[in-house]
Design a protein around this motif. Structure first.
Motif, PDB file in Angstrom:
ATOM      1  N   ARG A 242       0.826  -1.218   0.000  1.00  0.00           N
ATOM      2  CA  ARG A 242       0.000   0.000   0.000  1.00  0.00           C
ATOM      3  C   ARG A 242       0.859   1.267   0.000  1.00  0.00           C
ATOM      4  O   ARG A 242       0.421   2.315  -0.464  1.00  0.00           O
ATOM      5  CB  ARG A 242      -0.942   0.016   1.202  1.00  0.00           C
ATOM      6  N   GLN A 243       2.064   1.170   0.516  1.00  0.00           N
ATOM      7  CA  GLN A 243       2.940   2.343   0.596  1.00  0.00           C
ATOM      8  C   GLN A 243       3.750   2.577  -0.678  1.00  0.00           C
ATOM      9  O   GLN A 243       4.441   3.590  -0.782  1.00  0.00           O
ATOM     10  CB  GLN A 243       3.873   2.217   1.799  1.00  0.00           C
ATOM     11  N   LEU A 244       3.663   1.668  -1.633  1.00  0.00           N
ATOM     12  CA  LEU A 244       4.383   1.857  -2.893  1.00  0.00           C
ATOM     13  C   LEU A 244       3.783   3.023  -3.668  1.00  0.00           C
ATOM     14  O   LEU A 244       2.598   3.334  -3.526  1.00  0.00           O
ATOM     15  CB  LEU A 244       4.295   0.599  -3.752  1.00  0.00           C
ATOM     16  N   GLY A 245       4.583   3.623  -4.517  1.00  0.00           N
ATOM     17  CA  GLY A 245       4.089   4.678  -5.399  1.00  0.00           C
ATOM     18  C   GLY A 245       3.189   4.094  -6.486  1.00  0.00           C
ATOM     19  O   GLY A 245       3.252   2.902  -6.793  1.00  0.00           O
ATOM     20  N   ALA A 246       2.373   4.951  -7.074  1.00  0.00           N
ATOM     21  CA  ALA A 246       1.422   4.514  -8.100  1.00  0.00           C
ATOM     22  C   ALA A 246       2.136   3.872  -9.288  1.00  0.00           C
ATOM     23  O   ALA A 246       1.672   2.859  -9.835  1.00  0.00           O
ATOM     24  CB  ALA A 246       0.573   5.692  -8.567  1.00  0.00           C
ATOM     25  N   ARG A 247       3.252   4.433  -9.699  1.00  0.00           N
ATOM     26  CA  ARG A 247       4.019   3.884 -10.832  1.00  0.00           C
ATOM     27  C   ARG A 247       4.545   2.487 -10.519  1.00  0.00           C
ATOM     28  O   ARG A 247       4.478   1.582 -11.347  1.00  0.00           O
ATOM     29  CB  ARG A 247       5.164   4.824 -11.168  1.00  0.00           C
ATOM     30  N   GLU A 248       5.047   2.302  -9.308  1.00  0.00           N
ATOM     31  CA  GLU A 248       5.583   1.001  -8.903  1.00  0.00           C
ATOM     32  C   GLU A 248       4.467  -0.043  -8.840  1.00  0.00           C
ATOM     33  O   GLU A 248       4.632  -1.173  -9.294  1.00  0.00           O
ATOM     34  CB  GLU A 248       6.315   1.094  -7.559  1.00  0.00           C
ATOM     35  N   VAL A 249       3.340   0.352  -8.270  1.00  0.00           N
ATOM     36  CA  VAL A 249       2.195  -0.561  -8.179  1.00  0.00           C
ATOM     37  C   VAL A 249       1.733  -0.963  -9.578  1.00  0.00           C
ATOM     38  O   VAL A 249       1.508  -2.138  -9.856  1.00  0.00           O
ATOM     39  CB  VAL A 249       1.031   0.061  -7.366  1.00  0.00           C
TER      40      VAL A 249
END
Length: 144
Positions: A59-66
């Motif tokens: 959940r703490q990952l950035g949108a690009r990483e997700v």
């Protein structure tokens, strides 16, 4: 908080089953039963002690990483499901080795990419997963 490679056990199981098909076509029953689940779904259903931490790290990952990681996981899922469908349609008189070899080689590479991402906790070069490149590799496998 750390991501967890436990999620990749699902794909490693599918890889193992695919590798066994040339020796025993009955393994297709187990491959047909294999189901894709997202990283979050996997850990929501998990009883591992690290499940909550793994979900929170995701959940703490950035949108690009997700987005990149989710596309990578979706590519692994499509690869398993496509290889299973191709093997399922193949007459018993034909050798499944070519499909198995190509699918397993590609799946191993995708699992390695996903493991690198998870082991780097979604940081650095491992986080730079280009969904377009991943999809192109899967498309080339299916077309080949």
């Amino acid at each position: 908080m750390r991501l967890s490679t436990d999620y990749l056990n699902r794909h490693s199981e599918a890889l193992m089953l695919l590798e066994m098909v040339p020796m025993d076509r009955a393994i297709l029953v187990e491959l047909r039963a294999w189901r894709a689940v997202s990283y979050s779904e996997h850990f929501e259903a998990s009883s591992l002690r690290c499940a909550a931490e793994a979900r929170e790290a995701y959940r703490q990952l950035g949108a690009r990483e997700v987005a990149g990681f989710d596309e990578l996981c979706a590519a692994m899922d499509r690869l398993v499901l496509t290889a299973t469908a191709l093997l399922d349609e193949m007459p018993d008189s034909e050798d499944p080795a070519l499909i198995v070899d190509v699918a397993c080689l590609s799946l191993r590479r995708l699992i390695a990419r996903a493991a690198a991402f998870i082991n780097a906790n979604g940081q650095g070069d491992a986080a730079n997963i280009d969904p377009g490149v991943v999809q192109a590799e899967v498309d080339a496998l299916i077309a080949g």
